[in-house]
Design a protein around this motif. Structure first.
Motif, PDB file in Angstrom:
ATOM      1  N   GLY A 133       0.854  -1.185   0.000  1.00 40.30           N
ATOM      2  CA  GLY A 133       0.000   0.000   0.000  1.00 40.30           C
ATOM      3  C   GLY A 133       0.893   1.240   0.000  1.00 40.30           C
ATOM      4  N   LEU A 134       0.290   2.410   0.237  1.00 37.96           N
ATOM      5  CA  LEU A 134       1.084   3.644   0.196  1.00 37.96           C
ATOM      6  C   LEU A 134       2.180   3.643   1.240  1.00 37.96           C
ATOM      7  N   ALA A 135       1.929   3.041   2.410  1.00 36.15           N
ATOM      8  CA  ALA A 135       2.957   3.005   3.458  1.00 36.15           C
ATOM      9  C   ALA A 135       4.155   2.179   2.995  1.00 36.15           C
ATOM     10  N   GLY A 136       3.881   0.987   2.458  1.00 35.46           N
ATOM     11  CA  GLY A 136       4.963   0.108   2.017  1.00 35.46           C
ATOM     12  C   GLY A 136       5.702   0.675   0.811  1.00 35.46           C
ATOM     13  N   LEU A 148       7.140  -7.007  -0.766  1.00 34.10           N
ATOM     14  CA  LEU A 148       6.315  -8.216  -0.886  1.00 34.10           C
ATOM     15  C   LEU A 148       4.847  -7.838  -0.724  1.00 34.10           C
ATOM     16  N   GLU A 149       4.060  -8.050  -1.743  1.00 33.10           N
ATOM     17  CA  GLU A 149       2.637  -7.684  -1.703  1.00 33.10           C
ATOM     18  C   GLU A 149       1.797  -8.940  -1.966  1.00 33.10           C
ATOM     19  N   GLY A 150       0.832  -9.170  -1.083  1.00 33.74           N
ATOM     20  CA  GLY A 150       0.014 -10.377  -1.187  1.00 33.74           C
ATOM     21  C   GLY A 150      -0.908 -10.407  -2.397  1.00 33.74           C
ATOM     22  N   ARG A 151      -1.328  -9.249  -2.862  1.00 31.34           N
ATOM     23  CA  ARG A 151      -2.267  -9.198  -3.990  1.00 31.34           C
ATOM     24  C   ARG A 151      -1.510  -9.076  -5.317  1.00 31.34           C
ATOM     25  N   PRO A 152      -2.240  -9.175  -6.427  1.00 31.28           N
ATOM     26  CA  PRO A 152      -1.555  -9.107  -7.725  1.00 31.28           C
ATOM     27  C   PRO A 152      -1.196  -7.689  -8.171  1.00 31.28           C
ATOM     28  N   GLY A 182      -0.578  -0.733  -4.348  1.00 31.91           N
ATOM     29  CA  GLY A 182      -1.531   0.371  -4.143  1.00 31.91           C
ATOM     30  C   GLY A 182      -2.417   0.181  -2.925  1.00 31.91           C
ATOM     31  N   GLY A 183      -2.555  -1.069  -2.471  1.00 29.35           N
ATOM     32  CA  GLY A 183      -3.340  -1.326  -1.260  1.00 29.35           C
ATOM     33  C   GLY A 183      -4.760  -0.819  -1.388  1.00 29.35           C
ATOM     34  N   ALA A 184      -5.174  -0.021  -0.401  1.00 29.93           N
ATOM     35  CA  ALA A 184      -6.560   0.468  -0.358  1.00 29.93           C
ATOM     36  C   ALA A 184      -6.863   1.436  -1.493  1.00 29.93           C
ATOM     37  N   THR A 185      -5.858   1.940  -2.156  1.00 28.57           N
ATOM     38  CA  THR A 185      -6.087   2.862  -3.278  1.00 28.57           C
ATOM     39  C   THR A 185      -5.941   2.071  -4.577  1.00 28.57           C
ATOM     40  N   GLN A 241     -13.475   6.400  -4.056  1.00 29.07           N
ATOM     41  CA  GLN A 241     -13.019   7.743  -4.405  1.00 29.07           C
ATOM     42  C   GLN A 241     -12.131   8.270  -3.274  1.00 29.07           C
ATOM     43  N   HIS A 242     -10.988   8.852  -3.618  1.00 27.15           N
ATOM     44  CA  HIS A 242     -10.099   9.446  -2.616  1.00 27.15           C
ATOM     45  C   HIS A 242      -9.907  10.936  -2.898  1.00 27.15           C
ATOM     46  N   VAL A 243      -9.767  11.717  -1.836  1.00 28.57           N
ATOM     47  CA  VAL A 243      -9.330  13.109  -1.983  1.00 28.57           C
ATOM     48  C   VAL A 243      -8.149  13.341  -1.048  1.00 28.57           C
ATOM     49  N   PHE A 244      -7.373  14.381  -1.341  1.00 30.99           N
ATOM     50  CA  PHE A 244      -6.325  14.807  -0.414  1.00 30.99           C
ATOM     51  C   PHE A 244      -6.452  16.310  -0.221  1.00 30.99           C
ATOM     52  N   LYS A 250       2.273 -13.477  -0.454  1.00 32.40           N
ATOM     53  CA  LYS A 250       1.663 -13.289   0.876  1.00 32.40           C
ATOM     54  C   LYS A 250       2.600 -13.821   1.956  1.00 32.40           C
ATOM     55  N   VAL A 251       2.978 -12.965   2.862  1.00 40.66           N
ATOM     56  CA  VAL A 251       3.899 -13.366   3.926  1.00 40.66           C
ATOM     57  C   VAL A 251       3.125 -14.115   5.007  1.00 40.66           C
ATOM     58  N   THR A 252       3.682 -15.237   5.452  1.00 33.78           N
ATOM     59  CA  THR A 252       2.985 -16.028   6.474  1.00 33.78           C
ATOM     60  C   THR A 252       3.661 -15.938   7.840  1.00 33.78           C
ATOM     61  N   GLY A 259       2.089   1.895   8.291  1.00 36.97           N
ATOM     62  CA  GLY A 259       0.664   1.747   7.970  1.00 36.97           C
ATOM     63  C   GLY A 259      -0.075   2.950   8.514  1.00 36.97           C
ATOM     64  N   ALA A 260      -1.156   3.312   7.826  1.00 37.07           N
ATOM     65  CA  ALA A 260      -1.917   4.495   8.224  1.00 37.07           C
ATOM     66  C   ALA A 260      -2.526   4.327   9.611  1.00 37.07           C
ATOM     67  N   TRP A 261      -2.579   3.089  10.112  1.00 34.96           N
ATOM     68  CA  TRP A 261      -3.174   2.826  11.422  1.00 34.96           C
ATOM     69  C   TRP A 261      -2.158   3.034  12.554  1.00 34.96           C
ATOM     70  N   PRO A 275      -5.134  11.149  11.000  1.00 31.39           N
ATOM     71  CA  PRO A 275      -6.173  10.128  10.801  1.00 31.39           C
ATOM     72  C   PRO A 275      -5.701   9.066   9.811  1.00 31.39           C
ATOM     73  N   ASP A 276      -6.482   8.000   9.686  1.00 33.71           N
ATOM     74  CA  ASP A 276      -6.169   6.899   8.762  1.00 33.71           C
ATOM     75  C   ASP A 276      -6.421   7.403   7.338  1.00 33.71           C
ATOM     76  N   THR A 277      -5.381   7.936   6.739  1.00 33.90           N
ATOM     77  CA  THR A 277      -5.492   8.591   5.430  1.00 33.90           C
ATOM     78  C   THR A 277      -4.252   8.292   4.601  1.00 33.90           C
ATOM     79  N   MET A 278      -4.277   8.719   3.354  1.00 35.81           N
ATOM     80  CA  MET A 278      -3.099   8.569   2.500  1.00 35.81           C
ATOM     81  C   MET A 278      -1.919   9.328   3.100  1.00 35.81           C
ATOM     82  N   GLU A 279      -2.178  10.519   3.646  1.00 33.54           N
ATOM     83  CA  GLU A 279      -1.097  11.295   4.250  1.00 33.54           C
ATOM     84  C   GLU A 279      -0.479  10.526   5.426  1.00 33.54           C
TER      85      GLU A 279
HETATM   86  C1  LIG Z   1     -12.930   3.329   0.030  1.00 38.82           C
HETATM   87  C2  LIG Z   1     -11.847   4.133   0.697  1.00 38.82           C
HETATM   88  C3  LIG Z   1     -11.861   5.514   0.600  1.00 38.82           C
HETATM   89  C4  LIG Z   1     -10.847   6.260   1.216  1.00 38.82           C
HETATM   90  N1  LIG Z   1     -10.837   7.617   1.053  1.00 38.82           N
HETATM   91  C5  LIG Z   1      -9.738   8.304   1.443  1.00 38.82           C
HETATM   92  C6  LIG Z   1      -9.592   9.670   1.097  1.00 38.82           C
HETATM   93  O1  LIG Z   1     -10.448  10.263   0.444  1.00 38.82           O
HETATM   94  N2  LIG Z   1      -8.465  10.316   1.494  1.00 38.82           N
HETATM   95  C7  LIG Z   1      -7.477   9.692   2.195  1.00 38.82           C
HETATM   96  O2  LIG Z   1      -6.447  10.318   2.491  1.00 38.82           O
HETATM   97  N3  LIG Z   1      -7.607   8.395   2.576  1.00 38.82           N
HETATM   98  C8  LIG Z   1      -8.699   7.696   2.210  1.00 38.82           C
HETATM   99  N4  LIG Z   1      -8.816   6.369   2.525  1.00 38.82           N
HETATM  100  C9  LIG Z   1      -7.813   5.757   3.412  1.00 38.82           C
HETATM  101  C10 LIG Z   1      -6.507   5.440   2.694  1.00 38.82           C
HETATM  102  O3  LIG Z   1      -6.784   4.720   1.506  1.00 38.82           O
HETATM  103  C11 LIG Z   1      -5.647   4.564   3.618  1.00 38.82           C
HETATM  104  O4  LIG Z   1      -5.432   5.236   4.832  1.00 38.82           O
HETATM  105  C12 LIG Z   1      -4.284   4.248   3.034  1.00 38.82           C
HETATM  106  O5  LIG Z   1      -4.334   3.964   1.648  1.00 38.82           O
HETATM  107  C13 LIG Z   1      -3.706   3.036   3.794  1.00 38.82           C
HETATM  108  O6  LIG Z   1      -2.439   2.713   3.273  1.00 38.82           O
HETATM  109  P1  LIG Z   1      -1.567   1.583   3.979  1.00 38.82           P
HETATM  110  O7  LIG Z   1      -0.369   1.380   3.124  1.00 38.82           O
HETATM  111  O8  LIG Z   1      -1.373   1.918   5.397  1.00 38.82           O
HETATM  112  O9  LIG Z   1      -2.470   0.254   3.998  1.00 38.82           O
HETATM  113  P2  LIG Z   1      -3.116  -0.578   2.804  1.00 38.82           P
HETATM  114  O10 LIG Z   1      -3.431   0.307   1.669  1.00 38.82           O
HETATM  115  O11 LIG Z   1      -4.194  -1.388   3.411  1.00 38.82           O
HETATM  116  O12 LIG Z   1      -1.934  -1.534   2.309  1.00 38.82           O
HETATM  117  C14 LIG Z   1      -1.573  -2.703   2.981  1.00 38.82           C
HETATM  118  C15 LIG Z   1      -1.134  -3.731   1.951  1.00 38.82           C
HETATM  119  O13 LIG Z   1      -0.639  -4.885   2.631  1.00 38.82           O
HETATM  120  C16 LIG Z   1      -1.004  -6.032   1.872  1.00 38.82           C
HETATM  121  N5  LIG Z   1      -0.917  -7.199   2.743  1.00 38.82           N
HETATM  122  C17 LIG Z   1      -1.732  -7.516   3.782  1.00 38.82           C
HETATM  123  N6  LIG Z   1      -1.303  -8.663   4.361  1.00 38.82           N
HETATM  124  C18 LIG Z   1      -0.209  -9.061   3.676  1.00 38.82           C
HETATM  125  C19 LIG Z   1       0.674 -10.182   3.811  1.00 38.82           C
HETATM  126  N7  LIG Z   1       0.523 -11.104   4.753  1.00 38.82           N
HETATM  127  N8  LIG Z   1       1.710 -10.299   2.925  1.00 38.82           N
HETATM  128  C20 LIG Z   1       1.911  -9.352   1.940  1.00 38.82           C
HETATM  129  N9  LIG Z   1       1.075  -8.280   1.770  1.00 38.82           N
HETATM  130  C21 LIG Z   1       0.048  -8.138   2.646  1.00 38.82           C
HETATM  131  C22 LIG Z   1      -2.400  -5.693   1.387  1.00 38.82           C
HETATM  132  O14 LIG Z   1      -2.758  -6.510   0.280  1.00 38.82           O
HETATM  133  C23 LIG Z   1      -2.260  -4.224   1.044  1.00 38.82           C
HETATM  134  O15 LIG Z   1      -1.893  -4.026  -0.308  1.00 38.82           O
HETATM  135  C24 LIG Z   1      -9.831   5.601   1.968  1.00 38.82           C
HETATM  136  C25 LIG Z   1      -9.846   4.208   2.072  1.00 38.82           C
HETATM  137  C26 LIG Z   1     -10.821   3.482   1.425  1.00 38.82           C
HETATM  138  C27 LIG Z   1     -10.776   1.988   1.522  1.00 38.82           C
END
Ligand SMILES: Cc1cc2nc3c(=O)[nH]c(=O)nc-3n(C[C@H](O)[C@H](O)[C@H](O)COP(=O)(O)OP(=O)(O)OC[C@H]3O[C@@H](n4cnc5c(N)ncnc54)[C@H](O)[C@@H]3O)c2cc1C
Length: 455
Positions: A11-14, A31-35, A38-41, A55-58, A235-237, A419-421, A427-431
């Motif tokens: 995802g954006l963090a990784g 290493l990304e589990g999906r094909p 971009g993760g949540a985006t 839909q995402h905004v920043f 996918k990492v186990t 991770g955004a968490w 907040p849990d956002t792209m930033e």
């Molecule tokens: C519908 C929606 C709308 C949103 N709208 C906004 C917005 O408007 N503005 C904004 O700023 N934010 C928005 N967000 C939040 C934002 O998308 C997230 O905060 C941010 O993208 C999270 O990034 P991340 O890298 O922390 O996590 P993720 O994007 O969840 O990435 C984690 C990645 O880890 C992978 N993964 C998980 N387990 C494993 C494993 N065992 N092995 C390998 N890979 C693994 C997953 O497949 C995933 O690709 C929205 C989110 C959603 C879902």
């Protein structure tokens, strides 16, 4: 000599952590589990129509995210308002325009708020009190993390109407939780930034390309240029620390020896991957308390244009925010496209009530709701209607969540969290996601230098 790092989660963090580490000379494998990255985006194709699952905004103040866009060469594929400008619609043709002035914050929003027609004069006048009181709320103060935003607003004279018709407009979409239920600490970040910060802090940005291209594809291209490996469907186990330093990262049918790991997956995936002793067991078990909050997007294609703005917000309606996706989706080249069709996406935050609602029921509710907001929709034909649901879109940004968010550093040298968490202050956002990736990379480089692995 460079050190080897496995970044888990694309995802954006990784992506951000992987870029930062590769740029400083590390031998990086993402290493990304999906094909796809971009993760949540992310985006997918539906009969040639490119759909973002959400839909995402920043905002203008998202400096780290905008820095990533620049590094990816993608700034020009986004549009950032030159002035915060949001049209708010209500059923029955009522309309407001919240547009900031060029005055410094917080004066920049005052004229628009003073004219906001959905509140009485007394309600509009009451808004100044909490807006100014927010200056004294420290988002990092644990006490702020224990309070509900709605209670705090009510104690400062905000009526139910003011909370629903004004504060919810921004807090629900920014925090993905019903406005009253949000953590005051996280709401303070939003309000202090948007209302009390620099006058351009809340200017709204949107992608002009599908998110899968903007982040995932562009991230993969840059990482390849930097010499990093990207493994998809990986996918990492397990993450196993070696006796003599370093880690073995286990995959379903493979393993990767590495000096260091950035674990950049959502909290419910991170907890079972944490090696024993990396953090106290109760800390890791506590992450479950962060929970999840859904976002649902309702996609509607009309046979003609019904909305003449790039996006609008709505009140007194089940509709929250509506975006024009016609151009980005490549509709004219798709099976659904005829010249002149318009593709709208309704973004529904804090969408617990819609997460399992059948599509037909959502259609019965939202097509008339759009017709109440957009007169042109009354005579238009809906040619396509579908729904995307992200059940775990963000963690539940409620009181108490701040205390559960971990720092990047763990007790094991060479293992960092992102991770955004995690505890980004945002907040849990792209930033937040991008900030966490940068912090994890910096943390890892510092921790490895202390145990003698060269930076
Ligand atoms: C519908 C929606 C709308 C949103 N709208 C906004 C917005 O408007 N503005 C904004 O700023 N934010 C928005 N967000 C939040 C934002 O998308 C997230 O905060 C941010 O993208 C999270 O990034 P991340 O890298 O922390 O996590 P993720 O994007 O969840 O990435 C984690 C990645 O880890 C992978 N993964 C998980 N387990 C494993 C494993 N065992 N092995 C390998 N890979 C693994 C997953 O497949 C995933 O690709 C929205 C989110 C959603 C879902």
């Amino acid at each position: 000599m460079s050190f080897k790092v496995a970044v888990i989660g694309g995802g954006l963090a990784g992506i951000t952590a992987a870029i930062a580490l590769a740029e400083s000379g590390a031998d990086v494998t993402l290493l990304e589990g999906r094909p796809r990255l971009g993760g949540a985006t992310c985006s997918f194709s539906r009969d040639g129509l490119t759909v973002d699952t959400g839909q995402h905004v920043f905002l203008g103040c998202c400096s780290a995210y905008r820095g990533l866009l620049a590094r990816l060469g993608m700034t020009e594929h986004t549009t950032l308002q030159d002035r915060f400008d949001v049209t708010v619609l209500a059923p029955g043709g009522k309309k407001a325009r919240l547009r900031r002035t060029a005055l410094p914050g917080p004066l920049h929003m005052l004229p628009a708020l003073g004219r906001y027609p959905f509140l009485s004069l007394a309600e509009r006048a009451s808004v100044a009190r909490p807006a100014l009181a927010m200056r004294f709320v420290d988002p990092a103060d644990p006490a702020a993390d224990t309070q509900r935003f709605g209670d705090w607003l009510a104690q400062r004279g905000q009526s139910e109407r003011t909370r629903r018709a004004l504060w919810d407009l921004f807090s629900v979409s920014a925090l993905n939780i019903a406005g009253d239920d949000a953590s005051l600490a996280l709401a303070a970040v939003v309000v202090k930034t948007g209302l009390l910060g620099k006058n351009n802090a809340a200017d709204i940005g949107v992608a002009a390309l599908p998110l899968g291209e903007l982040h995932g594809d562009a991230g993969a291209t840059l990482l390849a240029k930097l010499g990093a490996q990207v493994a998809l469907n990986a996918k990492v186990t397990a993450i196993e620390p070696n006796q003599d330093g370093g880690y073995r990262v286990r995959l379903a049918d493979d393993e990767l020896p590495t000096d260091a790991v950035v674990l950049a997956v959502p909290h419910e995936k991170a907890a079972p991957l944490m090696p024993p002793g990396a953090l106290p067991d109760e800390t890791v078990a506590g992450w479950a308390g962060l929970g999840a909050s859904p976002i649902v997007n309702v996609h509607v294609i009309y046979d003609r244009p019904v909305m003449d703005l790039p996006f609008v917000a709505a009140i007194d309606s089940p509709v929250q925010w509506v975006f024009d996706r016609t151009k980005i989706s490549g509709i004219s080249a798709s099976k659904h496209g005829r010249p002149g069709h318009q593709y709208l996406a309704i973004s529904l935050s804090a969408a617990d009530q819609y997460a399992d609602t059948p599509v037909a029921q959502l259609q019965e509710q939202f097509v008339p709701a759009l017709a109440e907001l957009f007169p042109a929709a009354r005579d238009a034909t809906v040619t396509e209607f579908f729904v995307t649901r992200e059940r775990r879109a963000t963690f539940r940004q409620a009181p108490g969540s701040g205390a559960l968010r971990p720092k990047a550093a763990t007790q094991m040298p060479g293992l960092a969290l992102a991770g955004a968490w995690t505890d980004t202050g945002w907040p849990d956002t792209m930033e937040g996601a991008v900030r966490s990736g940068l912090t994890a990379a910096a943390q890892l480089k510092a921790s490895l230098s202390t145990i003698g692995v060269p930076k």
